[in-house]
Write a protein that holds these residues in place. Structure first.
Motif, PDB file in Angstrom:
ATOM      1  N   SER A  24     -12.034 -66.637 -27.835  1.00 37.71           N
ATOM      2  CA  SER A  24     -13.067 -67.580 -27.755  1.00 37.71           C
ATOM      3  C   SER A  24     -14.023 -67.354 -26.690  1.00 37.71           C
ATOM      4  O   SER A  24     -14.315 -68.323 -25.938  1.00 37.71           O
ATOM      5  N   ALA A  25     -14.410 -66.026 -26.699  1.00 38.19           N
ATOM      6  CA  ALA A  25     -15.484 -65.724 -25.662  1.00 38.19           C
ATOM      7  C   ALA A  25     -16.602 -66.135 -26.275  1.00 38.19           C
ATOM      8  O   ALA A  25     -17.045 -66.700 -27.202  1.00 38.19           O
ATOM      9  N   ARG A  26     -17.840 -65.740 -25.300  1.00 41.44           N
ATOM     10  CA  ARG A  26     -19.045 -65.798 -25.555  1.00 41.44           C
ATOM     11  C   ARG A  26     -19.420 -65.409 -27.032  1.00 41.44           C
ATOM     12  O   ARG A  26     -18.996 -64.152 -27.211  1.00 41.44           O
ATOM     13  N   THR A  27     -20.514 -66.099 -27.793  1.00 44.90           N
ATOM     14  CA  THR A  27     -20.689 -65.684 -29.190  1.00 44.90           C
ATOM     15  C   THR A  27     -21.649 -64.704 -29.041  1.00 44.90           C
ATOM     16  O   THR A  27     -22.868 -64.665 -28.185  1.00 44.90           O
ATOM     17  N   VAL A  28     -21.664 -63.291 -29.511  1.00 41.71           N
ATOM     18  CA  VAL A  28     -22.499 -62.148 -29.286  1.00 41.71           C
ATOM     19  C   VAL A  28     -23.475 -62.231 -30.670  1.00 41.71           C
ATOM     20  O   VAL A  28     -24.611 -61.669 -30.494  1.00 41.71           O
ATOM     21  N   GLU A  30     -24.212 -64.169 -34.535  1.00 41.14           N
ATOM     22  CA  GLU A  30     -24.052 -65.370 -35.377  1.00 41.14           C
ATOM     23  C   GLU A  30     -24.651 -64.667 -36.839  1.00 41.14           C
ATOM     24  O   GLU A  30     -25.840 -64.579 -36.902  1.00 41.14           O
ATOM     25  N   ARG A  62     -19.597 -66.133 -36.745  1.00 40.86           N
ATOM     26  CA  ARG A  62     -19.919 -66.041 -35.282  1.00 40.86           C
ATOM     27  C   ARG A  62     -18.896 -64.876 -34.804  1.00 40.86           C
ATOM     28  O   ARG A  62     -17.761 -65.194 -34.943  1.00 40.86           O
ATOM     29  N   PHE A  64     -17.610 -62.905 -31.499  1.00 40.38           N
ATOM     30  CA  PHE A  64     -17.444 -63.177 -29.861  1.00 40.38           C
ATOM     31  C   PHE A  64     -17.575 -61.648 -29.138  1.00 40.38           C
ATOM     32  O   PHE A  64     -17.312 -60.624 -29.610  1.00 40.38           O
ATOM     33  N   GLU A  65     -17.746 -61.958 -27.849  1.00 37.47           N
ATOM     34  CA  GLU A  65     -17.813 -60.664 -27.103  1.00 37.47           C
ATOM     35  C   GLU A  65     -16.194 -60.485 -26.804  1.00 37.47           C
ATOM     36  O   GLU A  65     -15.570 -61.033 -26.682  1.00 37.47           O
TER      37      GLU A  65
END
Ligand code: ZN
Length: 435
Positions: A24-28, A30, A62, A64-65
Motif C-alpha cells: 500500500s505504498a505510493r501510487t507510481v 494509474e 493503480r 504502487f512503488e
C-alpha cells in the motif's frame, strides 16, 4: 507497507487458498496494464483453466512503488513497463496493485435500432414466419465465427476482477499444490445453476401450466425466473401459477419494445414497472432482462434512483459470477447476474458450416462445453430459454433443453437456485450467509 489480507474485506463469497500480502505504498502509475506471467508453465496452466491468455487481458488499476530485493521473484509483471504486479518473497505472495480498482468497468450504451424510428412500427406486428428467418439470417451474416463452436465456448468470459482472482489463486495454489475453488457456494457446493426465461409474447401466459417449457422444468424439478413485459401482466393473478409452484417473476420491459433504454421511453416504461405488482415488496428481489439485450447507463441509472424494488439484472454475458453494475463511472446497487451458458438460438445462428441435421446436437455440445468449464472453476451456470413457439419451443429445441437439464441434474454438488436466491446469497442478505 505490507498488509496481510484474504480479501474478506471485499465482502464477497471468495476464499483464497491462503492469505496474500498487499502493498500500500505510493501510487507510481494509474494505468491500463497487460499482466505477463513470467513462468511459462504457470502461464500455460492459467490459460488452460480460463481459456484466456493473461497478456490479452488489459487491467485498469493503480500500481504502487516497490523496492525489489535481491531474492524477490517477480511472478507477474506489466507488459508495458515491467512494473512488478505480483512478487514472491520468502514464500509469501505480495500483490503490488489495487485489487478492488479492477472491479470498475464501463459499458457502452446500445445504439437505438433504426426501425424503432419508423412511426407506428412494431417488430411484433410482423408475422413470426417472416420476422424470425429474417433476424436469424441477419445475425448469421454478422457472425464471422469459424471452426468448432463447442471449442469457442470453452473460453471463459471473465471480468477483469475475476481474472485477477483466478490469477491470484493460481499463484497461491501453485505453491501449495492445492486446488481449491475460489468462489464459495452454500453447503460446500461446487457451482450454482440458475434457469431464466424471456417471455416475449402473450402465448405463454395463455398456456400456463400446459406450456411445454414449463412442463420440462417441472419434470426436472427446476425452479426458475420468468421475465415478463409489464404490458402482458394484467395483475398478479396472471402469474399465480408460477409463484405458487416456486418460480419467480421478473421484468422484461413493458411491451418488449426495443426503445426501452432510450429517452423518453425509459421514463415511461419505468413508470409502468413501478405501478405493477413487480415493484411490490412481496416480489423482492425483483430482477430484469432487457428486450433484445439493448441497454443504456441511463436506463439502469433511472431504475436505481426511482425503483428501489429492482435489485438485479441479467442482460450481460460478461463475467461468470455476480457483480455490481457500474454506471457512468460509479458502482451501482444493481447486481448483475451474468448469463454464462449460450442461448439455444444464439448458437444455432452461428452454425452455418454444419448440416441442418447436426445443428441441434451441436447446440447441446456447445452448452455442455461451457457448463463443464464453469463447473471446473466453480462459477454460475445460467441459461436463458424462450417459451415461444418459434424459439425454444420448437420441438427440436425443447428436446435439447430436456437433455441439457438431464445432464445438469446428473452432475454432483450443484446448488440449484433461483436468481432471487442467488441474489440473496451473494449480497449476504439471508440465512445462506451463515456458512
Ligand atoms: Zn425477449
Amino acid at each position: 507497507m505490507l498488509e496481510t489480507s484474504d480479501l474478506k474485506e471485499l465482502g464477497l463469497p471468495i476464499r483464497l487458498s491462503r492469505p496474500i500480502r498487499i502493498n500500500s505504498a505510493r501510487t507510481v502509475a494509474e494505468v491500463i496494464v497487460r499482466p505477463t506471467i513470467t513462468s511459462k508453465e504457470l502461464n500455460e496452466d492459467f490459460a488452460e483453466i480460463t481459456g484466456v491468455a493473461s497478456e490479452g487481458f488489459p487491467l485498469s488499476t493503480r500500481v504502487f512503488e516497490f523496492d525489489l530485493q535481491e531474492s524477490d521473484h517477480v511472478i507477474v509483471r506489466a507488459a508495458e513497463n515491467s512494473l512488478p504486479l505480483i512478487v514472491c518473497r520468502d514464500g509469501e505472495v505480495i500483490v503490488n496493485f489495487d485489487i478492488p480498482a479492477t472491479q470498475a468497468f464501463h459499458f457502452a450504451d446500445s445504439k437505438r435500432p433504426i426501425y424503432t424510428y419508423l412511426p407506428g412500427f412494431n417488430i411484433h406486428k410482423i408475422p413470426t414466419m417472416i420476422r424470425r428467418p429474417l433476424s436469424n439470417f441477419v445475425q448469421s451474416v454478422y457472425s464471422r465465427r469459424k471452426g468448432s463452436v463447442a471449442h469457442d465456448y470453452s473460453k471463459l468470459p471473465l471480468t477483469s476482477f475475476e481474472f485477477v482472482i483466478f490469477l491470484l489463486n493460481k499463484v497461491l495454489a501453485r505453491h501449495l499444490e492445492y486446488k481449491d475453488r475460489v468462489f464459495q457456494w452454500p453447503s460446500g457446493k461446487r457451482a450454482v445453476f440458475v434457469s431464466l426465461h424471456d417471455v416475449d409474447t402473450g402465448g405463454f401466459l395463455g398456456r400456463r401450466e400446459r406450456d411445454p417449457l414449463f412442463r420440462i422444468e417441472e419434470k426436472h424439478q427446476i425452479h426458475s425466473t420468468w421475465f415478463i413485459p409489464t404490458g402482458l401482466l394484467t395483475g398478479k393473478k396472471a402469474v399465480e401459477f408460477l409463484l405458487q409452484s416456486g418460480n419467480e417473476v421478473g421484468w422484461h420491459g413493458d411491451k418488449h419494445d426495443h426503445r426501452l433504454p432510450f429517452k423518453p421511453f425509459a421514463e415511461q416504461r419505468v413508470e409502468a414497472l413501478k405501478k405493477s405488482f413487480l415493484a411490490e415488496p412481496e416480489n423482492f428481489p425483483t430482477g430484469m432482462r432487457t428486450p433484445k439485450l439493448l441497454k443504456s447507463n441511463h436506463l439502469f441509472n433511472l431504475l436505481e434512483r426511482s425503483c428501489p424494488a429492482l435489485r438485479y439484472d441479467t442482460s450481460f454475458s460478461e463475467g461468470i459470477v455476480p457483480y455490481y453494475l457500474w454506471l457512468n463511472g460509479r458502482q451501482s446497487k444493481i447486481l448483475e447476474i451474468p448469463i454464462t451458458v449460450p442461448t439455444d438460438i444464439g448458437v444455432y445462428n452461428k452454425l452455418h458450416g454444419i448440416p441442418r441435421s447436426r445443428r441441434y446436437e451441436a447446440i447441446l455440445e456447445a452448452q455442455i462445453a461451457r457448463t463443464r468449464k464453469l463447473m471446473e472453476v466453480g462459477a454460475v451456470i445460467s441459461i436463458v430459454t424462450h417459451p415461444e413457439k418459434d424459439l425454444s419451443e420448437r420441438p427440436e429445441l425443447l428436446d435439447i433443453y430436456d437433455q441439457y437439464l438431464l445432464y445438469i441434474k446428473s452432475c454432483p454438488d450443484i446448488w440449484f437456485a433461483t436468481a432471487g436466491e442467488l441474489f440473496r446469497y451473494w449480497t449476504g442478505d439471508s440465512w445462506y450467509s451463515a456458512g
